[in-house]
Design an enzyme around this catalytic site. Structure first.
Site, mmCIF file in Angstrom:
data_model
loop_
_atom_site.group_PDB
_atom_site.id
_atom_site.type_symbol
_atom_site.label_atom_id
_atom_site.label_comp_id
_atom_site.label_asym_id
_atom_site.label_seq_id
_atom_site.Cartn_x
_atom_site.Cartn_y
_atom_site.Cartn_z
ATOM 1 N N PHE A 48 16.950 18.252 -16.741
ATOM 2 C CA PHE A 48 16.806 19.540 -17.422
ATOM 3 C C PHE A 48 15.846 19.473 -18.599
ATOM 4 O O PHE A 48 15.918 20.285 -19.511
ATOM 5 C CB PHE A 48 18.184 20.071 -17.861
ATOM 6 C CG PHE A 48 19.206 19.996 -16.760
ATOM 7 C CD1 PHE A 48 19.066 20.787 -15.626
ATOM 8 C CD2 PHE A 48 20.281 19.122 -16.817
ATOM 9 C CE1 PHE A 48 19.974 20.712 -14.582
ATOM 10 C CE2 PHE A 48 21.191 19.037 -15.774
ATOM 11 C CZ PHE A 48 21.041 19.838 -14.657
ATOM 12 N N ILE A 86 15.562 15.200 -9.007
ATOM 13 C CA ILE A 86 16.572 15.249 -10.061
ATOM 14 C C ILE A 86 17.697 16.197 -9.669
ATOM 15 O O ILE A 86 18.465 16.650 -10.509
ATOM 16 C CB ILE A 86 15.957 15.694 -11.407
ATOM 17 C CG1 ILE A 86 15.173 17.008 -11.226
ATOM 18 C CG2 ILE A 86 15.061 14.618 -11.983
ATOM 19 C CD1 ILE A 86 14.708 17.628 -12.541
ATOM 20 N N GLY A 90 7.220 20.910 -9.776
ATOM 21 C CA GLY A 90 7.230 19.775 -8.874
ATOM 22 C C GLY A 90 6.798 20.111 -7.461
ATOM 23 O O GLY A 90 5.843 19.532 -6.931
ATOM 24 N N ARG A 109 7.022 32.220 -1.351
ATOM 25 C CA ARG A 109 7.784 31.827 -0.165
ATOM 26 C C ARG A 109 8.918 30.895 -0.579
ATOM 27 O O ARG A 109 8.700 29.957 -1.340
ATOM 28 C CB ARG A 109 6.859 31.111 0.813
ATOM 29 C CG ARG A 109 7.525 30.722 2.107
ATOM 30 C CD ARG A 109 6.621 29.787 2.898
ATOM 31 N NE ARG A 109 5.731 30.503 3.792
ATOM 32 C CZ ARG A 109 4.623 29.956 4.303
ATOM 33 N NH1 ARG A 109 4.270 28.733 3.974
ATOM 34 N NH2 ARG A 109 3.876 30.642 5.126
ATOM 35 N N GLY A 146 13.065 26.482 -10.387
ATOM 36 C CA GLY A 146 14.107 25.705 -11.074
ATOM 37 C C GLY A 146 14.572 26.310 -12.381
ATOM 38 O O GLY A 146 15.644 25.974 -12.874
ATOM 39 N N GLU A 147 13.765 27.177 -12.962
ATOM 40 C CA GLU A 147 14.092 27.643 -14.301
ATOM 41 C C GLU A 147 14.344 29.137 -14.410
ATOM 42 O O GLU A 147 15.041 29.598 -15.307
ATOM 43 C CB GLU A 147 12.980 27.190 -15.268
ATOM 44 C CG GLU A 147 13.036 25.684 -15.427
ATOM 45 C CD GLU A 147 11.825 25.064 -16.078
ATOM 46 O OE1 GLU A 147 11.864 24.815 -17.273
ATOM 47 O OE2 GLU A 147 10.831 24.808 -15.371
#
Ligand code: FES
Ligand code: FES
Lengths: 183, 686
Positions: B235, B462, B505, B581, B657-658
């Site tokens: 994180f 991760i 990533g 996508r 991810g965020e």
């Protein structure tokens, strides 16, 4: 060196004799002495659940348990829930529901879930159980409450509850006292 | 740019390492089997600022099983990289509470800990400041922001426009210091052999870790090996090396041939691995009577560390969000005697969206306008500050779809409209954005062996699912099924990969793999010979700078507030996203939901309470620092709209991810206002 004390532990079906520092936790004995790193150390303070294992069938925080106090105990980690090469139904359900991300809390969650299913099967109530006289019904709220000692920072919570609910439902369909998840 | 045909991308391939994770046999850094490792326990500063005047290690040395003690007087020397955080045991100054001042190496963890407790440290304490006060005399404009955006931006004359606007909302919002708290504490296993060191490290990026260790110890790249096969969450806290790792590698240096193994304690996780700084956000929105924004200002003061400036990019998201002819953002910092803040999931956007999206809600109330309608009316056609077009921007579609799914039309416009069994119920909405980032600097190698394609890149998993998603991307890029792909990541023995951070990533590594696959097929066709190989570096995006590329989303929350106790619960959360996508729906949903729970956690629980007398985080464990638990999470739904974006990368994907955390705390705060009629402008809400 500090005085050590001899104990015997059966871990995932294998017996071990070892001498432990009386300060050694069950978690450190498993990880550092026996090389079983399935239970994880998330806090070492009984606050996260990552170290959960089953001791004589009940879920226990191994970081809050001194190894010397568990002489002759039978310890089961997430790695030993099913015979080699097989997966326990709870572990299978975790895969099917993507009930994990980084996976660090996961062995503890899986052991805890196995404990929850057994506790419910024996009629143990939780803080959110309304009816203390009838059979324990593992709906989503019950599962979430009972699993709340197992933190997951990736926050796979929704999927973990779905995974446990599925197994609880299967148990019900097989005629155990655990009732269906979708009340 | 050609976008890959999706055959495996877009399907819910299960995580490739799943069975290892559910049995606990996946080995994280501290799980690595090493022969008779030594254990290390640190001695930490108990003051926030001062100078070490004496270290008495006599009693500690006398404990049987102690192998060595490191102090600033005798620890191996490190190169000065200009990063004070990494100058571990190199001087006698104390810059923050919890700083490492010595460490004990011993045969067992119990002995190391006992002996560390016997080291006597004498300190000349100096005056310190650890309480964050926006009016501090040390406050100054940020020199840089952590996302490299300019610290200030401004167009025309926002102050005059605010004064002249028909309706103006001015409000101040605050967010506290927060700690990442991954479930896996940072851990290092280090073993030296001459001038060569091998590390198992809990890291979001093995290449960065290797570079830092090599530079600190004056070694060549090849003399440092780092492996991070599995990482228990990061994180942001594991994005760069912190002092704890340096301490372990330093200690191992003194016992060549022997591994040193150390995981940080949970308490150290609140002392030495960074945090999200506190913010005070002054927002002002001026609008016409029909709800068109005339001016937006977002002026931020954030905490930082005296030893190392970190500019939380709190208001940079505001630059992209809504149209308005007059606008300003600014960032000031107040340095404190604390360990340096760092990137934490959605740095900038997470705290900044709380300010902006609550202010939008307040403006909607002031205008008597539905908050979704207000956002729709201020949707920009091009980036509101740079003027460049969007590659794709589907915020309005997210808001509309979410409104439909959530049942928004049945919402009473007035607050304090529903009291059921002693609980006030309300609903709220907020918008979200997070930039679509691709970092340059990765290399991928593809090799054909034994009928399978080996794909090598020093990426890290991760928990986001890199191993799995990169397998899918490689399969489509090579035009073969996933069972013919073998992805290897998480090791400096592989070609360099960029850090797992900034939701970058998949875009960065995936673009690189796609490029390598193109080269492989150009060179070898679809029937390669044994040992056929090709590699590629991350390609540049020709659209960078020409287009504004970001994911968007809409967060919806239902909140119940207890009429007597004020306890807040969140029975329902819905997030709808537009993120290009979606490469693996199941894994994406897990990422979105995880982010949303972070928003919930931020709204209800998370605050690191600093004791200004001593400079430590008082609630420095998981009993005191609450993160959302199972029982906090009720009905949660994440979904997305189909979005074709041919500009972002060959996968057509944006980072996910965020964005789940962005706006979520604001949606909950707005729902709490709608439930009660009481506006809380500080986090956590209770
Ligand atoms: S490690 Fe035992 S509860 Fe956290
Ligand atoms: S899966 Fe990462 S902490 Fe639970």
């Amino acid at each position: 060196m500090t005085t050590t004390i001899p104990i015997g532990l059966t871990v995932d079906g294998r017996h071990h004799d070892l001498d432990v520092d009386p300060r050694t936790t069950l978690l450190d004995a498993l990880r550092e002495r026996l090389g079983n790193t399935s239970p994880k150390k998330g806090c070492d303070h009984g606050q996260c659940g990552a170290c959960t294992v089953l001791v004589d069938g009940r879920r226990v925080l191994s970081c809050l348990t001194l190894a010397v106090a568990k002489d002759a105990a039978e310890v089961t980690t997430a790695d030993g829930l099913a015979p080699d090469g097989a997966l326990h139904p709870v572990a299978e359900a975790f895969l099917a529901h993507d009930a994990y991300q980084c996976g660090f809390c996961t062995p503890g969650q899986v052991c805890s879930a196995v404990g929850v299913l057994d506790e419910a099967a024996h009629g143990a109530p939780s803080a959110v159980t309304d009816d203390l006289t009838g059979p324990t019904v593992l709906d989503r709220a019950e599962i979430a409450e009972r699993m709340s000692g197992n933190l997951c920072r990736c926050a796979a919570y929704t999927n973990i509850v779905s995974a446990v609910a599925e197994v609880a439902g299967d148990a019900a369909r097989r005629g155990s006292t655990v009732e269906g998840a979708d009340r | 740019m050609t976008v890959l045909d999706a055959r495996v991308m877009g399907t819910s391939v299960r995580r490739v390492e799943g069975p290892d994770k559910v049995t606990g046999t996946a080995r994280y850094a501290a799980d690595q089997p090493v022969d008779a490792p030594l254990h290390l326990h640190p001695v930490q500063a108990t003051v926030a600022r001062g100078r070490i005047t004496g270290l008495d290690t006599g009693a500690a040395r006398a404990v049987p099983g102690v192998v060595g003690i490191l102090t600033p007087d005798d620890a191996p020397r490190l190169a000065d990289l200009g990063d004070p955080e990494l100058r571990v045991l190199q001087h006698h100054e104390i810059h923050h509470r919890g700083q490492y001042v010595a460490a004990v190496l011993a045969e067992t963890p119990e002995v190391a800990r006992e002996a560390a407790g016997l080291v006597v440290v004498t300190v000349a304490e100096e005056p310190q400041v650890t309480a964050f006060d926006e009016h501090s005399p040390a406050r100054h404009p940020a020199a840089t922001l952590a996302n490299y955006a300019p610290p200030t931006s401004g167009i025309v004359d926002p102050d005059a426009a605010l004064d002249a606007a028909a309706v103006t909302v001015r409000a101040t919002y605050t967010t506290p210091v927060q700690h990442h708290s991954p479930m896996e504490p940072h851990a290092t296993v280090a073993a030296w052999d001459g001038d060569h060191v091998v590390l198992y490290e809990s890291s979001q990026g093995v290449a960065g870790a290797r570079d830092t260790v090599a530079a600190l110890f004056g070694l060549g790249e090849d003399d440092v090996e780092v492996a991070s096969p599995h990482v228990g969450g990061g994180f942001g806290a594991k994005g760069s090396l912190h002092a704890g790792t340096v301490l372990t590698v330093l200690a191992a240096r003194t016992v060549p041939g022997r591994a040193v193994k150390r995981a940080l304690s949970r308490r150290e996780m609140f002392e030495t691995v960074g945090h999200r700084p506190a913010t005070v956000q002054h927002l002002a929105l001026g609008a016409t009577a029909d709800g068109r924004l005339e001016a937006i200002t977002h002026d931020v003061v954030a905490s930082t560390a005296r030893i190392e400036e970190f500019g939380e990019p709190t208001a940079t998201g505001t630059r992209a969000m809504y149209a308005a002819p007059h606008r300003r953002t600014s960032h000031d910092l107040v340095p404190l005697d604390v360990d340096p803040p760092t990137y934490m999931r959605a740095p900038g956007e997470a705290p900044g969206s709380f300010g902006l999206e609550c202010a939008m809600d307040e403006l909607a109330v002031a205008l008597g306008l539905d908050p979704i309608e207000l956002r729709v009316r201020n949707e920009p056609e091009v980036h509101p500050e740079s003027g460049v077009p969007f590659s794709t921007r589907n915020l309005v579609a997210c808001l509309r779809r979410g409104a439909e799914r959530f049942g928004w039309s049945a919402r009473p416009p007035q607050p304090r409209a529903s009291l059921v069994d002693g609980w006030w119920h309300g609903t709220g909405v907020a918008a979200a954005t997070f930039p679509a980032i691709r970092f340059p600097g990765s290399t991928a190698v593809i090799r054909f062996r034994h009928g399978r394609y080996e794909v090598e890149i020093g990426a890290t998993d991760i928990g986001q699912g890199a191993r799995t998603v990169l397998t899918q991307i490689a399969a489509d890029a090579l035009g073969v099924p996933t069972d013919r792909i073998e992805v290897a990541i998480g090791d400096t023995a592989l070609p360099r990969g960029t850090v797992a951070g900034g939701s970058s990533g998949t875009a960065s590594w995936g673009s690189t793999i796609s490029e390598a696959a193109d080269r492989f097929r150009d060179k070898w066709g679809d029937d390669p010979e044994e040992g056929a190989e090709a590699d590629a570096a991350t390609p540049d995006n020709p659209w960078a700078g020409e287009l504004s590329m970001a994911a968007y989303g809409a967060q919806f929350a239902e909140v119940a507030v207890h009429a007597d106790t004020g306890e807040i619960r969140v029975p329902r959360l819905l997030g709808v996203y537009a993120a290009g996508r979606i490469l693996n729906p199941t894994l994406a949903r897990s990422q979105f939901l995880g982010g949303m729970v972070w928003g919930l956690s931020m709204a209800l629980h998370e605050r690191s309470v600093v004791d200004p007398r001593f400079g430590h985080v008082v609630n420095h464990d998981l009993a005191g620092y609450h993160i959302a638990a199972h029982a906090d999470v009720r009905e949660m739904t994440a979904e997305w709209i189909d979005e074709d974006d041919p500009y972002v990368n060959p996968m057509g994907s944006k980072g996910i991810g965020e964005i789940g955390i962005v706006g979520t705390a604001a949606a909950i705060a707005n729902a709490a206002y709608h439930a009660t009629g009481v506006r809380r402008r500080e986090l956590p809400l209770m």
